[in-house]
Motif scaffolding. Sequence first.
Motif, short mmCIF file in Angstrom:
data_model
loop_
_atom_site.label_atom_id
_atom_site.label_comp_id
_atom_site.label_asym_id
_atom_site.label_seq_id
_atom_site.Cartn_x
_atom_site.Cartn_y
_atom_site.Cartn_z
N ALA A 22 11.62 -16.92 -64.58
CA ALA A 22 11.49 -15.59 -63.95
C ALA A 22 11.10 -15.73 -62.48
CB ALA A 22 10.48 -14.75 -64.72
N ALA A 23 10.17 -16.62 -62.19
CA ALA A 23 9.74 -16.82 -60.79
C ALA A 23 10.87 -17.37 -59.94
CB ALA A 23 8.53 -17.77 -60.76
N LEU A 24 11.65 -18.29 -60.49
CA LEU A 24 12.79 -18.85 -59.75
C LEU A 24 13.83 -17.77 -59.47
CD1 LEU A 24 13.22 -22.26 -61.59
CD2 LEU A 24 12.40 -21.92 -59.25
N GLN A 25 14.07 -16.93 -60.45
CA GLN A 25 15.07 -15.86 -60.30
C GLN A 25 14.68 -14.92 -59.16
OE1 GLN A 25 15.77 -13.42 -63.78
NE2 GLN A 25 17.88 -13.10 -63.16
N PHE A 29 17.19 -18.20 -57.41
CA PHE A 29 17.65 -19.39 -58.12
C PHE A 29 18.02 -19.04 -59.55
CE2 PHE A 29 15.21 -21.16 -54.70
CZ PHE A 29 15.85 -22.33 -54.38
N GLY A 30 19.09 -19.67 -60.00
CA GLY A 30 19.47 -19.59 -61.40
C GLY A 30 19.39 -20.99 -61.99
N ILE A 31 19.43 -21.07 -63.29
CA ILE A 31 19.41 -22.36 -63.97
C ILE A 31 20.84 -22.71 -64.37
CG2 ILE A 31 18.52 -23.68 -65.94
CD1 ILE A 31 16.40 -22.86 -63.80
N LEU A 32 21.37 -23.80 -63.81
CA LEU A 32 22.73 -24.24 -64.10
C LEU A 32 22.78 -25.24 -65.25
CD1 LEU A 32 24.24 -24.85 -60.55
CD2 LEU A 32 24.39 -22.82 -61.97
N THR A 33 21.72 -26.04 -65.37
CA THR A 33 21.69 -27.06 -66.42
C THR A 33 20.32 -27.08 -67.07
OG1 THR A 33 20.97 -28.80 -64.89
CG2 THR A 33 23.35 -28.54 -65.22
N PRO A 51 6.56 -31.91 -75.96
CA PRO A 51 7.62 -31.09 -75.37
C PRO A 51 7.93 -31.50 -73.92
CG PRO A 51 6.13 -29.72 -76.62
CD PRO A 51 5.50 -31.09 -76.55
N TYR A 52 9.23 -31.69 -73.64
CA TYR A 52 9.69 -32.11 -72.32
C TYR A 52 11.08 -31.50 -72.10
CZ TYR A 52 9.99 -35.30 -68.31
OH TYR A 52 10.05 -35.84 -67.03
N LYS A 53 11.26 -30.86 -70.95
CA LYS A 53 12.54 -30.22 -70.64
C LYS A 53 12.88 -30.47 -69.17
CE LYS A 53 14.99 -26.38 -72.43
NZ LYS A 53 14.90 -25.13 -73.11
N ILE A 54 14.16 -30.60 -68.89
CA ILE A 54 14.64 -30.74 -67.51
C ILE A 54 15.55 -29.55 -67.21
CG2 ILE A 54 15.98 -32.13 -65.89
CD1 ILE A 54 15.26 -34.58 -67.66
N LEU A 55 15.27 -28.86 -66.10
CA LEU A 55 16.08 -27.73 -65.66
C LEU A 55 16.73 -28.06 -64.32
CD1 LEU A 55 13.59 -24.78 -66.35
CD2 LEU A 55 15.39 -25.65 -67.86
N GLY A 56 17.95 -27.61 -64.14
CA GLY A 56 18.65 -27.76 -62.86
C GLY A 56 18.77 -26.40 -62.21
N ALA A 57 17.99 -26.16 -61.16
CA ALA A 57 17.95 -24.87 -60.48
C ALA A 57 18.87 -24.87 -59.26
CB ALA A 57 16.53 -24.54 -60.04
N CYS A 58 19.51 -23.72 -59.03
CA CYS A 58 20.42 -23.61 -57.89
C CYS A 58 20.35 -22.23 -57.27
CB CYS A 58 21.86 -23.89 -58.35
SG CYS A 58 23.07 -23.78 -57.01
N ASN A 59 20.27 -22.22 -55.95
CA ASN A 59 20.44 -21.00 -55.18
C ASN A 59 21.81 -21.13 -54.54
OD1 ASN A 59 20.52 -19.48 -52.62
ND2 ASN A 59 18.46 -18.85 -53.19
N PRO A 60 22.80 -20.36 -55.00
CA PRO A 60 24.18 -20.56 -54.54
C PRO A 60 24.37 -20.53 -53.03
CG PRO A 60 24.14 -19.08 -56.42
CD PRO A 60 22.71 -19.30 -56.01
N ALA A 61 23.69 -19.64 -52.34
CA ALA A 61 23.86 -19.54 -50.88
C ALA A 61 23.36 -20.80 -50.18
CB ALA A 61 23.14 -18.30 -50.35
N PRO A 78 22.19 -29.77 -59.09
CA PRO A 78 21.19 -28.78 -58.67
C PRO A 78 19.81 -29.43 -58.51
CG PRO A 78 21.64 -28.57 -61.02
CD PRO A 78 22.58 -29.62 -60.48
N CYS A 79 18.87 -28.67 -57.97
CA CYS A 79 17.51 -29.17 -57.80
C CYS A 79 16.86 -29.35 -59.17
CB CYS A 79 16.68 -28.19 -56.97
SG CYS A 79 17.25 -28.03 -55.27
#
Length: 132
Positions: A22-25, A29-33, A51-61, A78-79
């Motif tokens: 929610a904070a990234l949005q 930023f959206g989550i691509l992966t 628990p361990y997760k990897i997110l790929g965040a992207c701001n298209p612009a 993505p980041c």
Amino acid sequence: MEPVLCYRINSPLTEAEATVRAALQKEGFGILTEVDVTAVLRAKLGVETKPYKILGACNPAIAHRAMEADPRVGAFLPCGLALYEDAEGHTTVCLQNPDLISATFHTHGLEEAGNEARERLDSALRSVAKPV
């Protein structure tokens, strides 16, 4: 320059992940992966982990500006954000520092995009977590 920037959220990973998304949005930023590392290790190795997760965040612009400056940058997108839970049930979020892209490529136009990405990602994460 730090390769990763880390933050701590005093909640379990599932709750922390929703908060981070929610904070990234809010910062564009959206989550691509996403990779549920815990599930992958369980399925592939029969290993149980915290628990361990990897997110790929992207701001298209921002991504578009960076790739226009140097198409090789796509290999760094993505980041990446790693979220992992400790024994107390708190979550650490570590972010790949976008400043490394401009420091690595030395291409005109990348520094501005990297700085903006870092500032927005840092702002998003500081709004929900404390830097470690």
